[in-house]
Design a protein around this motif. Structure first.
Motif, PDB file in Angstrom:
ATOM      1  N   ILE A  52       0.848  -1.200   0.000  1.00 10.82           N
ATOM      2  CA  ILE A  52       0.000   0.000   0.000  1.00 10.82           C
ATOM      3  C   ILE A  52       0.881   1.247   0.000  1.00 10.82           C
ATOM      4  CG2 ILE A  52      -1.613   1.363   1.399  1.00 10.82           C
ATOM      5  CD1 ILE A  52      -2.820  -1.299   2.355  1.00 10.82           C
ATOM      6  N   ILE A  53       1.897   1.249   0.851  1.00 12.14           N
ATOM      7  CA  ILE A  53       2.802   2.408   0.939  1.00 12.14           C
ATOM      8  C   ILE A  53       3.563   2.591  -0.370  1.00 12.14           C
ATOM      9  CG2 ILE A  53       4.796   3.361   2.138  1.00 12.14           C
ATOM     10  CD1 ILE A  53       2.262   3.395   3.798  1.00 12.14           C
ATOM     11  N   LEU A  54       4.082   1.504  -0.931  1.00 11.03           N
ATOM     12  CA  LEU A  54       4.842   1.613  -2.177  1.00 11.03           C
ATOM     13  C   LEU A  54       3.976   2.151  -3.306  1.00 11.03           C
ATOM     14  CD1 LEU A  54       6.983  -1.661  -2.137  1.00 11.03           C
ATOM     15  CD2 LEU A  54       7.834   0.690  -2.026  1.00 11.03           C
ATOM     16  N   ARG A  55       2.722   1.711  -3.375  1.00 10.54           N
ATOM     17  CA  ARG A  55       1.831   2.214  -4.430  1.00 10.54           C
ATOM     18  C   ARG A  55       1.577   3.709  -4.261  1.00 10.54           C
ATOM     19  NH1 ARG A  55      -0.820  -2.815  -3.639  1.00 10.54           N
ATOM     20  NH2 ARG A  55      -2.380  -1.856  -2.268  1.00 10.54           N
ATOM     21  N   GLN A  56       1.398   4.160  -3.034  1.00 10.53           N
ATOM     22  CA  GLN A  56       1.167   5.583  -2.791  1.00 10.53           C
ATOM     23  C   GLN A  56       2.409   6.411  -3.149  1.00 10.53           C
ATOM     24  OE1 GLN A  56      -1.669   7.351  -1.645  1.00 10.53           O
ATOM     25  NE2 GLN A  56      -2.630   5.424  -2.286  1.00 10.53           N
ATOM     26  N   ILE A  57       3.571   5.901  -2.803  1.00 11.99           N
ATOM     27  CA  ILE A  57       4.812   6.610  -3.148  1.00 11.99           C
ATOM     28  C   ILE A  57       4.954   6.737  -4.659  1.00 11.99           C
ATOM     29  CG2 ILE A  57       7.333   6.450  -3.092  1.00 11.99           C
ATOM     30  CD1 ILE A  57       7.072   5.148  -0.333  1.00 11.99           C
ATOM     31  N   ALA A  58       4.693   5.645  -5.373  1.00  9.91           N
ATOM     32  CA  ALA A  58       4.801   5.673  -6.839  1.00  9.91           C
ATOM     33  C   ALA A  58       3.731   6.554  -7.458  1.00  9.91           C
ATOM     34  CB  ALA A  58       4.710   4.251  -7.374  1.00  9.91           C
ATOM     35  N   GLN A  59       2.499   6.457  -6.964  1.00  7.03           N
ATOM     36  CA  GLN A  59       1.393   7.220  -7.539  1.00  7.03           C
ATOM     37  C   GLN A  59       1.631   8.712  -7.438  1.00  7.03           C
ATOM     38  OE1 GLN A  59      -2.485   6.137  -6.026  1.00  7.03           O
ATOM     39  NE2 GLN A  59      -3.392   8.110  -6.598  1.00  7.03           N
ATOM     40  N   ALA A 112       9.232   9.559  -4.178  1.00 10.73           N
ATOM     41  CA  ALA A 112      10.650   9.197  -4.100  1.00 10.73           C
ATOM     42  C   ALA A 112      10.939   8.157  -5.174  1.00 10.73           C
ATOM     43  CB  ALA A 112      10.991   8.651  -2.714  1.00 10.73           C
ATOM     44  N   PRO A 113      12.134   8.200  -5.778  1.00 10.49           N
ATOM     45  CA  PRO A 113      12.459   7.252  -6.846  1.00 10.49           C
ATOM     46  C   PRO A 113      13.001   5.931  -6.293  1.00 10.49           C
ATOM     47  CG  PRO A 113      14.246   8.818  -6.578  1.00 10.49           C
ATOM     48  CD  PRO A 113      13.175   9.219  -5.588  1.00 10.49           C
ATOM     49  N   ASP A 114      12.762   4.869  -7.044  1.00 13.94           N
ATOM     50  CA  ASP A 114      13.412   3.570  -6.794  1.00 13.94           C
ATOM     51  C   ASP A 114      13.319   3.124  -5.340  1.00 13.94           C
ATOM     52  OD1 ASP A 114      14.220   3.554  -9.476  1.00 13.94           O
ATOM     53  OD2 ASP A 114      15.998   4.728  -8.995  1.00 13.94           O
ATOM     54  N   CYS A 115      12.105   3.088  -4.820  1.00 13.10           N
ATOM     55  CA  CYS A 115      11.904   2.599  -3.451  1.00 13.10           C
ATOM     56  C   CYS A 115      11.714   1.082  -3.469  1.00 13.10           C
ATOM     57  CB  CYS A 115      10.681   3.259  -2.814  1.00 13.10           C
ATOM     58  SG  CYS A 115      10.941   4.989  -2.396  1.00 13.10           S
ATOM     59  N   ARG A 116      12.192   0.423  -2.424  1.00 14.14           N
ATOM     60  CA  ARG A 116      12.022  -1.022  -2.304  1.00 14.14           C
ATOM     61  C   ARG A 116      11.587  -1.367  -0.889  1.00 14.14           C
ATOM     62  NH1 ARG A 116      16.193  -3.367   0.526  1.00 14.14           N
ATOM     63  NH2 ARG A 116      18.040  -2.049   0.844  1.00 14.14           N
ATOM     64  N   TYR A 117      10.942  -2.511  -0.763  1.00  7.22           N
ATOM     65  CA  TYR A 117      10.480  -2.990   0.533  1.00  7.22           C
ATOM     66  C   TYR A 117      11.516  -3.946   1.114  1.00  7.22           C
ATOM     67  CZ  TYR A 117       7.715  -5.705   3.910  1.00  7.22           C
ATOM     68  OH  TYR A 117       7.259  -6.353   5.044  1.00  7.22           O
ATOM     69  N   ILE A 169      10.675   0.773   4.160  1.00  7.66           N
ATOM     70  CA  ILE A 169      10.809   1.171   2.764  1.00  7.66           C
ATOM     71  C   ILE A 169      12.115   1.946   2.640  1.00  7.66           C
ATOM     72  CG2 ILE A 169       9.814   2.479   0.857  1.00  7.66           C
ATOM     73  CD1 ILE A 169       8.108   0.101   1.675  1.00  7.66           C
ATOM     74  N   VAL A 170      12.938   1.565   1.680  1.00  6.38           N
ATOM     75  CA  VAL A 170      14.250   2.188   1.502  1.00  6.38           C
ATOM     76  C   VAL A 170      14.306   2.822   0.119  1.00  6.38           C
ATOM     77  CG1 VAL A 170      16.741   1.829   1.483  1.00  6.38           C
ATOM     78  CG2 VAL A 170      15.294   0.450   2.999  1.00  6.38           C
ATOM     79  N   ALA A 171      14.613   4.117   0.090  1.00 10.23           N
ATOM     80  CA  ALA A 171      14.779   4.816  -1.182  1.00 10.23           C
ATOM     81  C   ALA A 171      16.217   4.664  -1.666  1.00 10.23           C
ATOM     82  CB  ALA A 171      14.426   6.290  -1.029  1.00 10.23           C
ATOM     83  N   ALA A 172      16.411   4.773  -2.961  1.00 14.64           N
ATOM     84  CA  ALA A 172      17.735   4.583  -3.542  1.00 14.64           C
ATOM     85  C   ALA A 172      18.689   5.684  -3.108  1.00 14.64           C
ATOM     86  CB  ALA A 172      17.632   4.549  -5.063  1.00 14.64           C
ATOM     87  N   GLY A 173      20.001   5.378  -3.128  1.00 15.28           N
ATOM     88  CA  GLY A 173      21.033   6.365  -2.844  1.00 15.28           C
ATOM     89  C   GLY A 173      21.437   6.367  -1.383  1.00 15.28           C
ATOM     90  N   VAL A 174      22.643   6.850  -1.116  1.00 15.64           N
ATOM     91  CA  VAL A 174      23.158   6.858   0.258  1.00 15.64           C
ATOM     92  C   VAL A 174      22.378   7.815   1.146  1.00 15.64           C
ATOM     93  CG1 VAL A 174      25.482   6.180  -0.441  1.00 15.64           C
ATOM     94  CG2 VAL A 174      24.897   8.612  -0.344  1.00 15.64           C
ATOM     95  N   ASP A 175      21.737   8.819   0.547  1.00 14.79           N
ATOM     96  CA  ASP A 175      20.948   9.774   1.328  1.00 14.79           C
ATOM     97  C   ASP A 175      19.446   9.513   1.212  1.00 14.79           C
ATOM     98  OD1 ASP A 175      23.195  11.244   2.227  1.00 14.79           O
ATOM     99  OD2 ASP A 175      23.299  12.271   0.292  1.00 14.79           O
TER     100      ASP A 175
END
Length: 405
Positions: A19-26, A30-35, A42-48
């Motif tokens: 549910i959270i990932l769909r809301q983030i994408a919609q 944030a780009p390139d999030c993974r569970y 939920i972790v977003a891409a990149g060191v920051d």
């Protein structure tokens, strides 16, 4: 179970993450999030990239009425759209607030930085308050509350004490006397603004609200402040019972201690009533075991990432006297590199002359620590653990009396 019961059920942890990932994408938050299912985040891409720990959001989502769950999700997703930290202290000053946090939060961030060295580490700014709690600072906006790190204070050119003084002024300005009676003389703060526990820092407020005697206070979770009179043992017992329930139901643990005011300063204290003191010991033992076992999971993740071969011992609880007394127990295995929690009792493995295991000997913690001085090495973590690499020799162990649980 009927059809409507099925649809009313809260989602699984994995389904909530989706549910959270769909809301983030919609909303392209944030780009390139993974569970990360192992750590439920939920972790977003990149060191920051932002790390969104899902435990509190999932708890609030499941507890909310069905029609309010979408609002819960949107509130938590505000972390992706909140404004950055101001560049100057003058800009930030009016939005600073003091917050009380468990020492475990700092230890969690330290272990996370060791397990994920590729990510930028967040260095917190804090001040010790009690054995299990620290004062931190938050930057409060209409949509989000962000913890202030040491980097921000350095950029602003102020000390923690200077920023805390401004935050305390803001807290006082936002604090009218708002308590609700819970029965038996117990009061609970009723501000509901995420800073209820912070009002522990206002001793004048506690005195004004206290109904005779000295104020005794607990802050079991971030959004709760409980207050009873030192003259009312029934209220103190009710306070402990409610603190245990809130810790179980709400999460966001802050402190298991009881606090009083001594010479104008709020400090951890022991209740005078023997029954209340026993109930407080029981409460602290239960909360401590839960913290240890959360810490165990984090250490095991760290060990898996670094390849270190060390056993992280569990803190077990044994109930006595129909649950009125709880004893914590840990196990010291023979010649196993172990991180021991500090418990009431240590079970040390026994072996016969043929090297076969013959049972355990129960020792009080202080007696176990005193055997062959130097076998236990205290580790800098919270809750505290002790590293052991070898077992006591049989002669030394035999000389120490066993304890009864």
């Amino acid at each position: 179970m009927g059809l409507f019961d099925f649809f009313r059920r809260p989602p699984t942890r994995a389904a909530f993450a989706q549910i959270i990932l769909r809301q983030i994408a919609q909303h392209q938050l944030a780009p390139d999030c993974r569970y990360d299912s192992e750590q439920f985040r939920i972790v977003a891409a990149g060191v920051d990239g932002i790390i969104f720990n899902l435990d509190n959001a999932y708890r609030d989502y499941c507890a909310a009425p069905r029609q309010q769950r979408a609002a819960v999700v949107q509130q938590y997703l505000s972390i992706y759209s909140s404004p950055g930290m101001p560049s100057s202290f003058a800009e930030a000053r009016a939005s600073l607030m003091p917050v009380l946090r468990s020492r475990q939060q700092g230890d969690h961030l330290r272990l996370l930085a060791q397990a994920e060295p590729q990510r930028a580490a967040f260095v917190t700014a804090s001040q010790d308050f009690s054995e299990d709690m620290v004062i931190m600072l938050a930057y409060d906006t209409q949509t989000n509350m962000a913890t202030i790190g040491q980097a921000s204070l350095t950029q602003w050119g102020v000390t923690f004490e200077q920023a805390l003084a401004a935050a305390m002024d803001n807290l006082r300005d936002r604090t009218a006397q708002r308590f609700v009676a819970m029965g038996n003389g117990l009061l609970m703060g009723d501000w509901n603004d995420a800073y209820d526990s912070s009002r522990l820092l206002l001793p004048d407020l506690l005195y004004r609200a206290c109904q005779g005697g000295e104020p005794l206070v607990m802050v079991p979770t971030r959004g709760r402040l409980l207050l009873a009179s030192s003259n009312n043992a029934a209220a103190q017992l009710s306070m402990l019972a409610l603190a245990e329930q809130l810790a179980r139901d709400e999460g966001r643990h802050v402190s298991s201690a009881m606090y009083g005011v001594r010479q104008g300063k709020v400090v951890a204290c022991q209740p005078a009533d023997a029954g209340v003191a026993a109930a407080l010991r029981r409460h602290r033992t239960i909360i401590g075991a839960d913290l240890y076992n959360q810490q165990k999971l984090e250490w095991e993740r760290l060990n898996a990432s670094t390849g270190e071969d060390v056993f992280v011992a569990t803190c077990l609880l044994i109930e006595r006297q129909s649950g009125e007394r709880v004893v914590s127990v840990s196990s010291w295995a023979r010649d196993v590199h172990t991180l021991l929690p500090r418990t009431d009792v240590v079970a040390i493995e026994l072996y016969d002359e043929h090297g076969e295991r013959s049972g355990n000997k129960m020792l009080a913690w202080d007696d176990a620590q005193a055997i062959d001085g130097g076998l236990m090495e205290q580790i800098d973590c919270y809750p505290v653990r002790y590293r052991v690499r070898a077992s006591p020799d049989p002669q030394s162990l035999a000389a120490v009396p066993a304890c009864e649980i």
